[in-house]
Motif scaffolding. Sequence first.
Motif, PDB file in Angstrom:
ATOM      1  N   CYS A  69      46.310  41.384  35.910  1.00 39.05           N
ATOM      2  CA  CYS A  69      46.061  39.943  36.066  1.00 39.05           C
ATOM      3  C   CYS A  69      46.551  39.361  37.388  1.00 39.05           C
ATOM      4  O   CYS A  69      46.245  38.218  37.704  1.00 39.05           O
ATOM      5  N   GLY A  72      43.870  38.061  40.292  1.00 40.63           N
ATOM      6  CA  GLY A  72      43.129  36.855  39.903  1.00 40.63           C
ATOM      7  C   GLY A  72      44.026  35.637  39.851  1.00 40.63           C
ATOM      8  O   GLY A  72      43.674  34.547  40.320  1.00 40.63           O
ATOM      9  N   VAL A  76      43.615  32.299  42.311  1.00 37.75           N
ATOM     10  CA  VAL A  76      43.391  30.989  41.699  1.00 37.75           C
ATOM     11  C   VAL A  76      44.492  30.013  42.103  1.00 37.75           C
ATOM     12  O   VAL A  76      44.234  28.855  42.461  1.00 37.75           O
ATOM     13  N   GLN A 126      40.169  40.659  33.775  1.00 33.82           N
ATOM     14  CA  GLN A 126      40.123  39.817  34.954  1.00 33.82           C
ATOM     15  C   GLN A 126      38.961  38.841  34.958  1.00 33.82           C
ATOM     16  O   GLN A 126      38.792  38.063  35.876  1.00 33.82           O
ATOM     17  N   TRP A 129      39.240  34.876  35.978  1.00 32.56           N
ATOM     18  CA  TRP A 129      39.689  34.429  37.313  1.00 32.56           C
ATOM     19  C   TRP A 129      38.541  34.063  38.247  1.00 32.56           C
ATOM     20  O   TRP A 129      38.611  33.022  38.919  1.00 32.56           O
TER      21      TRP A 129
END
Length: 758
Positions: A69, A72, A76, A126, A129
């Motif tokens: 994770c 992403g 973001v 993912q 994202w």
Amino acid sequence: MIALGVGGTAFYLICAFFGLAILGMAVNEWRHLDAADYQRLSAAALLVVVGRLVGSLLLLTGWAQAIACQEGLLEVVTIALFAWAFLYRTFPPGKGSRIYLIVVTLIVAGSLAWCMFVSTSIIPAQSPWPLLLLLLNGFALLQWWRHPRQFSTWLAFAFAASLVSAVLWLLGQAQLAQLSHLAALALFTIVTYLLITDDLKAYGTELQTVSAVTLQQTRDMALLLEVSQTIAGSLDLSTVLERVSESVARTVNADWAYLLLQSEGNDDELYVAARFGWWGSRWMQDPRVNKRVTVRCSEFSLLNHAVLRRRQVLANNREDYEQFDRMHARLARPQSGPTLIQPIYHQDRTLGVMLMGHIGRQRIFSEADGKMCRALMGQIAAAIDNAHLYQNMDEQARELAKLLRIREEEATQRQAILESIADGVIVAGQGGEVVLVNAAAERILNTSKEQLLGKTIKRLYAELLIATGRKTGKQAIFEWGDRLVRGSLAPVRMPDGKLLGYVAVFRDVTLERQAEKAKSRFVTTISHELRTPLTAIKGYTELMAAGAAGAMNAQQREFLQVVDGNTERMVSLVNNLIAVTELDRGMIEIDARPVDMGGVITEAVQAIRPEAAKRRLDITVDTPSDLPPVQGDASRLRQIMDNLLDNAIRYTPASGRITVWATPVELDSAAGGAKQFVVVNIRDTGVGIPPEEHDRIFERFHRVENPLSTEAGGSGMGLAIVKSLVEAHGGRIWVDSKLGQGSSFSFVIPTPTHRTRS
């Protein structure tokens, strides 16, 4: 995942490098300009740098769940923070920015939780994202499109590059997505640089504008000063009027100028007192002005308006200035054109009006011309008024004889008053011979006026000079026979400084001194009587606090602390009263012996800590462990510290700080040579002391006026006592303070190697 592609760690470090570049530029501008835009940009860049560095560590450690994770999440967060930092001005005022951050935080947190705990192998972890990136970049581009004039086009390119990165990510092009994200960060760096350069250009333009305005103002002030000096160069009325008309006309580049003064007894009538202009071959004053020409204000509407309203009028329109053609005709000088009307008044009196004009319509009067005339109006009015006063001097001279007779009568009255006052007065000439004696002086000196007049009284003047330290004008007390006399000696000088003689004023204060001694003995007795029960109260309070009378609950201990604190204050007040009486009698005794000054400081600070805690004040102490002992009286040194700490607490607002430190120093002593001392400093963050009060705060009963004076209370004796006790130890005290920034009191006490008399 993008982070797991070729060069994943290098990708993270490059992202951190771009964030660091933005952070450096933003922090530098924030530090110099203190602008909120750069503060937000600094915060966003800092979080990007920290996130990328932490992500690099997770990537290197190989934590699988986090790696799934992290990329992403970081992309973001990066876009969300830069959108917040750059587009802050487009958010609704008030809570718009907070709502944006809260919504983004909730969405990111929900997505992170879904990736870590909910996702399955069917839906890749993912996948949220890139969708969030599309949403954030779309929002940012929409905000830019709605306010294109507020932002650079490069900012739109940056968000567009990030949008392309999200699309490539959804299509499975990890390497291209990486490059697009790096391109977005590079564009954000360019946007930051362009934002800084635009601010610098705007600042430079503003500085040039200010410099030009300042230069013009300087030139105007120089011109005003020159004209003012020219106008004020004479007291003759006709000369002043000629200089006024000529100087002001030349200042505004007028072709002609009329100066009209108000007639006495008729507010509506003005007469032409001076005329300046082109008379045939050169600029000069009108030689025919002695022929009195009068005009009425009511005949000219603009003139009447200017005089009644005391307001300047710029008559640049033809229909306005043509009304003055009648005035030009009376003066046999046709010169119609734009006219400036400047009323002349002093305080509440209208003195007249000045008319200036151009011949023809080619030139008009500007606001700058009007401003210059208004600036000169005060000088013109003062010069004319002074010239009127100068003309009245002849009449005043004729009144001089009458005034002299009145003064003689006043002198007789003053002599009667002098004889009736209770203070003795003796006036002597330069050689000391007595020329005036009043009845009170005869009574106090027990000598008749006949025995004093024409003779010198060297003994009286010698006593006054000795008692005052040979400083004239200073009061002192000395013995005269069986009486105590308070007197002062002052020189009598002419305005040019020439000495005419001396005047001595004195009073019999024998009974007053006896009353003061009785009062001093009474205060001393009462102080000692108060000290005994206070000592008992303090001792029993300490025993009860130690549990000698049995266990106590928290409320009882709190009550005992209040009693103990107020007892300490009473003891301090009694000690100050005793010190005051000793000061009055000159009997301060110092039992000098080696004393641990660090221990004295610690005890004094510990005693005052409860009061400081109640006022929410922070007290810190910094004394070296090897601080040498001082030669002094432990109780007196404690009294010095108690008064200085009490003063600091009284005048320091809540949440302030008090710092106490001590250190050995080597100073030049009064006897010559370097001696060892210990310097003690008490610094507070209180209200401070104005510079003009620094020399007076050690005077008795003197208190500096400030917002905490009423609340702080106090007798105004603490600092006077401290100064006397420090000097009795052979030391000295001084203060360093700035208004609103706190005060720092420092004093030095000699070490045992430099002994002083007790």
